[in-house]
Design an enzyme around this catalytic site. Structure first.
Site, PDB file in Angstrom:
ATOM      1  N   LYS A  22       0.850  -1.209   0.000  1.00 32.00           N
ATOM      2  CA  LYS A  22       0.000   0.000   0.000  1.00 32.00           C
ATOM      3  C   LYS A  22       0.873   1.240   0.000  1.00 32.00           C
ATOM      4  O   LYS A  22       1.991   1.239   0.515  1.00 32.00           O
ATOM      5  CB  LYS A  22      -0.981   0.027   1.180  1.00 32.00           C
ATOM      6  N   LEU A 112       5.469   0.528   3.357  1.00 31.01           N
ATOM      7  CA  LEU A 112       4.628  -0.070   2.312  1.00 31.01           C
ATOM      8  C   LEU A 112       3.709  -1.152   2.878  1.00 31.01           C
ATOM      9  O   LEU A 112       2.983  -1.815   2.141  1.00 31.01           O
ATOM     10  CB  LEU A 112       5.529  -0.681   1.220  1.00 31.01           C
ATOM     11  N   ASP A 149      -3.174  -1.029   9.224  1.00 30.66           N
ATOM     12  CA  ASP A 149      -3.191  -1.096   7.755  1.00 30.66           C
ATOM     13  C   ASP A 149      -3.800  -2.391   7.226  1.00 30.66           C
ATOM     14  O   ASP A 149      -4.007  -2.522   6.016  1.00 30.66           O
ATOM     15  CB  ASP A 149      -1.747  -1.051   7.211  1.00 30.66           C
TER      16      ASP A 149
HETATM   17  O1  C5P Z   1      -1.385  -0.546  13.935  1.00 32.04           O
HETATM   18  P1  C5P Z   1       0.034  -0.926  13.752  1.00 32.04           P
HETATM   19  O2  C5P Z   1       0.425  -2.103  14.612  1.00 32.04           O
HETATM   20  O3  C5P Z   1       0.450  -1.101  12.343  1.00 32.04           O
HETATM   21  O4  C5P Z   1       0.888   0.310  14.304  1.00 32.04           O
HETATM   22  C1  C5P Z   1       2.269   0.220  14.559  1.00 32.04           C
HETATM   23  C2  C5P Z   1       2.678   1.390  15.431  1.00 32.04           C
HETATM   24  O5  C5P Z   1       2.634   2.613  14.664  1.00 32.04           O
HETATM   25  C3  C5P Z   1       1.803   1.638  16.622  1.00 32.04           C
HETATM   26  O6  C5P Z   1       2.203   0.863  17.731  1.00 32.04           O
HETATM   27  C4  C5P Z   1       2.001   3.122  16.865  1.00 32.04           C
HETATM   28  O7  C5P Z   1       3.233   3.363  17.541  1.00 32.04           O
HETATM   29  C5  C5P Z   1       2.156   3.676  15.468  1.00 32.04           C
HETATM   30  N1  C5P Z   1       0.860   4.161  14.915  1.00 32.04           N
HETATM   31  C6  C5P Z   1       0.301   5.319  15.431  1.00 32.04           C
HETATM   32  N2  C5P Z   1      -0.882   5.757  14.915  1.00 32.04           N
HETATM   33  C7  C5P Z   1      -1.503   5.088  13.920  1.00 32.04           C
HETATM   34  C8  C5P Z   1      -0.950   3.914  13.387  1.00 32.04           C
HETATM   35  C9  C5P Z   1       0.232   3.475  13.907  1.00 32.04           C
HETATM   36  O8  C5P Z   1       0.861   5.958  16.326  1.00 32.04           O
HETATM   37  N3  C5P Z   1      -2.646   5.554  13.433  1.00 32.04           N
END
Ligand code: C5P
Length: 333
Positions: A22, A112, A149
């Site tokens: 993505k 990505l 994502d």
């Molecule tokens: O949701 P995901 O596990 O992919 O997110 C990884 C990290 O990226 C989260 O732990 C956070 O630190 C950061 N993040 C964030 N705000 C978001 C998405 C991700 O702060 N909307």
């Protein structure tokens, strides 16, 4: 772990899934929420840079990996693909006995969403393997429990993302749009990039958030309205550009709030972006949390030329051409 020879996922009855990377055409980031996540107002696009994931019946849950960065990835619970199989098995009430094989082509920690893509592929693949009968919308809702994502990579195409990125609504888009994905050496951890944005904003060296804080999503509901404002909507200019089939129009609307943070952590990215523009890209921007950079090209031939020039100038480790939008995680015949 790298594995050669016949894979369990090559056996008859195995399900193979192709899943795209993505990119974010717009990434507007608010101030951190009480749960530590940042509210997002984003427009995702799935592009033709794919991982391939196989799932097959097995005596226990096993994960093997080959391809880009295979030796650096965990094959246990820390891998989102394993957690995806366990989550779906749990909800379907079946044993998570599946051999998963990831063939990686999407660069790691590059902005990505390669890890999220593999998790989306496992949800779609295991749903087919186990006869789960879950719809794509149901799988996308489940995907939100795995990462911000992951739901988009179940859906694919072009979509508006809100909440922490996990609430996705398809957006109509012309295309194909032609991109160059310039991959840097080494990744950038996403949490570090978000933290760096907070630091830059606190110091007044990055623009303050335009996006207002949003409450956590209501159970099973759609995106809540922004506090003290209206629910985020895709800007009219971006919607019109996406329908227009005119890459110059789209180029004028691209934005990424995380870009200053990625560049602060990896100043060499500035050179990659400048080289992309000098090579004739209509726009150049960091992809998500980086460090991959995106160039929007006028057409496929231009994208190939820009990619060759970026490689020649040694401003990235590899440059891929890709087009979007493409479908989300898809079972292969
Ligand atoms: O949701 P995901 O596990 O992919 O997110 C990884 C990290 O990226 C989260 O732990 C956070 O630190 C950061 N993040 C964030 N705000 C978001 C998405 C991700 O702060 N909307």
């Amino acid at each position: 772990m790298t594995q050669s020879g016949a894979l369990p996922t090559d056996r008859p009855g195995a399900v193979r899934v192709r899943v795209p990377a993505k990119i974010n055409l717009r990434l507007s980031v608010g101030a951190p929420r009480p749960d530590g996540f940042h509210p997002l107002d984003t427009v995702y696009q799935a592009v033709s840079l794919y991982d391939e994931v196989g799932v097959a019946p097995a005596d226990r849950l096993r994960l093997t990996i080959d391809g880009v960065g295979a030796d650096t990835l965990p094959t246990d619970q820390r891998n989102l693909a394993v957690r995806a199989a366990q989550l779906l098995a749990d909800r379907l009430g079946v044993a998570p006995n599946v051999a998963i094989h990831l063939h990686k082509r999407i660069p790691l920690a590059g902005g990505l969403a390669g890890g999220s893509a593999d998790a989306a592929a496992v949800l779609v693949g295991c749903n087919a393997l186990w006869g789960g009968g879950r719809t794509r919308a149901q799988l996308a809702a489940l995907a939100a429990e795995l990462g911000s994502d992951v739901p988009f990579l179940v859906i694919g195409g072009t979509a508006h993302g809100t909440g922490r990125g996990e609430l996705v609504d398809p957006v109509p888009s012309a295309g194909p749009w032609h991109w160059v994905v310039a991959v840097a050496d080494g990744g950038l951890p996403t949490p570090q990039v978000y933290r760096q944005l907070d630091v830059l904003r606190a110091a007044g060296t990055a623009p303050p958030p335009a996006l207002r804080d949003t409450a956590p999503p209501a159970l099973g509901g759609t995106a809540p309205p922004a506090l003290g404002g209206t629910a985020p909507a895709v800007p009219d200019r971006l919607l019109a550009a996406l329908r227009s089939d005119d890459p110059a129009e789209l180029a004028a609307t691209l934005s990424n709030d995380l870009q200053p943070a990625s560049i602060a952590l990896r100043p060499a990215l500035r050179r990659t972006l400048d080289a992309g523009l000098a090579a004739g890209a209509l726009a150049a921007m960091v992809s998500g949390s980086g460090p991959s950079c995106l160039c929007l090209a006028a057409d496929a031939a231009d994208a190939a030329r820009i990619a060759a020039e970026l490689t020649d100038r040694a401003v990235c480790s590899t440059a891929h051409v890709a087009f979007g939008p493409v479908a989300g995680a898809t079972v292969l015949p």
